[in-house]
Scaffold this motif. Structure first.
Motif, PDB file in Angstrom:
ATOM      1  N   HIS A  51     -48.516  29.805  -7.802  1.00 26.76           N
ATOM      2  CA  HIS A  51     -48.963  28.614  -7.092  1.00 26.76           C
ATOM      3  C   HIS A  51     -48.683  27.333  -7.872  1.00 26.76           C
ATOM      4  O   HIS A  51     -48.352  26.307  -7.284  1.00 26.76           O
ATOM      5  N   ALA A  52     -48.813  27.392  -9.190  1.00 27.71           N
ATOM      6  CA  ALA A  52     -48.592  26.211 -10.009  1.00 27.71           C
ATOM      7  C   ALA A  52     -47.159  25.706  -9.899  1.00 27.71           C
ATOM      8  O   ALA A  52     -46.901  24.511 -10.021  1.00 27.71           O
ATOM      9  N   LYS A  53     -46.234  26.612  -9.689  1.00 33.20           N
ATOM     10  CA  LYS A  53     -44.823  26.247  -9.584  1.00 33.20           C
ATOM     11  C   LYS A  53     -44.336  26.203  -8.145  1.00 33.20           C
ATOM     12  O   LYS A  53     -43.145  25.967  -7.907  1.00 33.20           O
ATOM     13  N   ASN A  54     -45.227  26.427  -7.207  1.00 37.17           N
ATOM     14  CA  ASN A  54     -44.861  26.440  -5.790  1.00 37.17           C
ATOM     15  C   ASN A  54     -43.677  27.365  -5.532  1.00 37.17           C
ATOM     16  O   ASN A  54     -42.750  27.024  -4.794  1.00 37.17           O
ATOM     17  N   THR A  55     -43.731  28.519  -6.140  1.00 36.89           N
ATOM     18  CA  THR A  55     -42.596  29.430  -6.119  1.00 36.89           C
ATOM     19  C   THR A  55     -43.029  30.853  -5.789  1.00 36.89           C
ATOM     20  O   THR A  55     -44.064  31.323  -6.265  1.00 36.89           O
ATOM     21  N   VAL A  56     -42.221  31.504  -4.986  1.00 32.49           N
ATOM     22  CA  VAL A  56     -42.373  32.921  -4.701  1.00 32.49           C
ATOM     23  C   VAL A  56     -41.181  33.648  -5.309  1.00 32.49           C
ATOM     24  O   VAL A  56     -40.044  33.186  -5.209  1.00 32.49           O
ATOM     25  N   TYR A  57     -41.449  34.776  -5.934  1.00 35.95           N
ATOM     26  CA  TYR A  57     -40.411  35.538  -6.603  1.00 35.95           C
ATOM     27  C   TYR A  57     -40.175  36.873  -5.919  1.00 35.95           C
ATOM     28  O   TYR A  57     -41.064  37.426  -5.265  1.00 35.95           O
ATOM     29  N   LEU A  58     -38.989  37.376  -6.089  1.00 34.49           N
ATOM     30  CA  LEU A  58     -38.671  38.724  -5.652  1.00 34.49           C
ATOM     31  C   LEU A  58     -37.996  39.431  -6.816  1.00 34.49           C
ATOM     32  O   LEU A  58     -36.831  39.160  -7.119  1.00 34.49           O
ATOM     33  N   GLN A  59     -38.746  40.289  -7.479  1.00 32.55           N
ATOM     34  CA  GLN A  59     -38.195  41.091  -8.558  1.00 32.55           C
ATOM     35  C   GLN A  59     -37.539  42.315  -7.959  1.00 32.55           C
ATOM     36  O   GLN A  59     -38.191  43.108  -7.285  1.00 32.55           O
ATOM     37  N   MET A  60     -36.261  42.473  -8.211  1.00 30.75           N
ATOM     38  CA  MET A  60     -35.492  43.557  -7.629  1.00 30.75           C
ATOM     39  C   MET A  60     -35.012  44.475  -8.745  1.00 30.75           C
ATOM     40  O   MET A  60     -34.214  44.072  -9.594  1.00 30.75           O
ATOM     41  N   ASN A  61     -35.508  45.690  -8.744  1.00 29.92           N
ATOM     42  CA  ASN A  61     -35.128  46.690  -9.726  1.00 29.92           C
ATOM     43  C   ASN A  61     -34.390  47.832  -9.048  1.00 29.92           C
ATOM     44  O   ASN A  61     -34.445  48.001  -7.837  1.00 29.92           O
ATOM     45  N   SER A  62     -33.719  48.620  -9.857  1.00 27.49           N
ATOM     46  CA  SER A  62     -32.983  49.781  -9.349  1.00 27.49           C
ATOM     47  C   SER A  62     -32.106  49.405  -8.166  1.00 27.49           C
ATOM     48  O   SER A  62     -32.098  50.076  -7.132  1.00 27.49           O
ATOM     49  N   LEU A  63     -31.383  48.337  -8.329  1.00 26.69           N
ATOM     50  CA  LEU A  63     -30.565  47.829  -7.236  1.00 26.69           C
ATOM     51  C   LEU A  63     -29.481  48.815  -6.835  1.00 26.69           C
ATOM     52  O   LEU A  63     -28.920  49.528  -7.671  1.00 26.69           O
ATOM     53  N   LYS A  64     -29.214  48.831  -5.546  1.00 24.54           N
ATOM     54  CA  LYS A  64     -28.213  49.697  -4.963  1.00 24.54           C
ATOM     55  C   LYS A  64     -27.137  48.859  -4.290  1.00 24.54           C
ATOM     56  O   LYS A  64     -27.393  47.723  -3.899  1.00 24.54           O
ATOM     57  N   PRO A  65     -25.945  49.400  -4.137  1.00 24.25           N
ATOM     58  CA  PRO A  65     -24.905  48.654  -3.421  1.00 24.25           C
ATOM     59  C   PRO A  65     -25.354  48.210  -2.031  1.00 24.25           C
ATOM     60  O   PRO A  65     -24.921  47.155  -1.561  1.00 24.25           O
ATOM     61  N   GLU A  66     -26.206  48.981  -1.398  1.00 22.42           N
ATOM     62  CA  GLU A  66     -26.712  48.636  -0.079  1.00 22.42           C
ATOM     63  C   GLU A  66     -27.582  47.385  -0.081  1.00 22.42           C
ATOM     64  O   GLU A  66     -27.868  46.833   0.983  1.00 22.42           O
ATOM     65  N   ASP A  67     -28.008  46.950  -1.259  1.00 23.12           N
ATOM     66  CA  ASP A  67     -28.800  45.729  -1.367  1.00 23.12           C
ATOM     67  C   ASP A  67     -27.934  44.477  -1.361  1.00 23.12           C
ATOM     68  O   ASP A  67     -28.466  43.364  -1.341  1.00 23.12           O
ATOM     69  N   THR A  68     -26.639  44.647  -1.407  1.00 23.25           N
ATOM     70  CA  THR A  68     -25.728  43.511  -1.405  1.00 23.25           C
ATOM     71  C   THR A  68     -25.899  42.705  -0.124  1.00 23.25           C
ATOM     72  O   THR A  68     -25.766  43.230   0.977  1.00 23.25           O
TER      73      THR A  68
END
Length: 118
Positions: free
Chosen positions: A74-91
């Motif tokens: 909230h302090a940075k007015n930011t939402v994050y998306l941590q993406m682990n174990s990425l797959k080619p289908e996530d492209t």
């Protein structure tokens, strides 16, 4: 009007990680949930993950459950998306947007490109 800007994309090998950021242009609190979407070439934009500003609840598409984590600062007015174990289908190009009543509320930005190689 609030604007959301996506960043943090890049190119990684399968199994790698990236953290995407969705930054608001101002510190206006509207209570709208923020959702991440993605769109791959030749495909429609699809829901990836969502977070509720007021309640802190989160949701994920089945395809990313256990691998992606959505969070907020909230302090940075930011939402994050941590993406682990990425797959080619996530492209895809990843976008964020405010959502109310199952409808996006802001104009779509440029998104941030995520490329996962096998």
């Amino acid at each position: 009007q609030v604007q959301l800007v996506e960043s943090g994309g890049g190119s990684v090998q399968a199994g790698g990680s990236l953290r995407l950021s969705c930054a608001a242009s101002e510190d206006t609190f509207n209570g709208y949930p923020i959702h991440w979407f993605r769109q791959a070439p030749g495909k429609e934009r699809e829901f990836v993950a969502g977070i509720n500003w007021s309640g802190g609840s989160v949701s994920y598409a089945d395809s990313v459950k256990g691998r992606f984590t959505i969070s907020r600062d909230h302090a940075k007015n930011t939402v994050y998306l941590q993406m682990n174990s990425l797959k080619p289908e996530d492209t895809a190009v990843y976008y964020c947007n405010a959502v109310l009543g199952m409808k996006t509320q802001l104009n779509w930005g440029q998104g941030t490109q995520v490329t996962v190689s096998s």
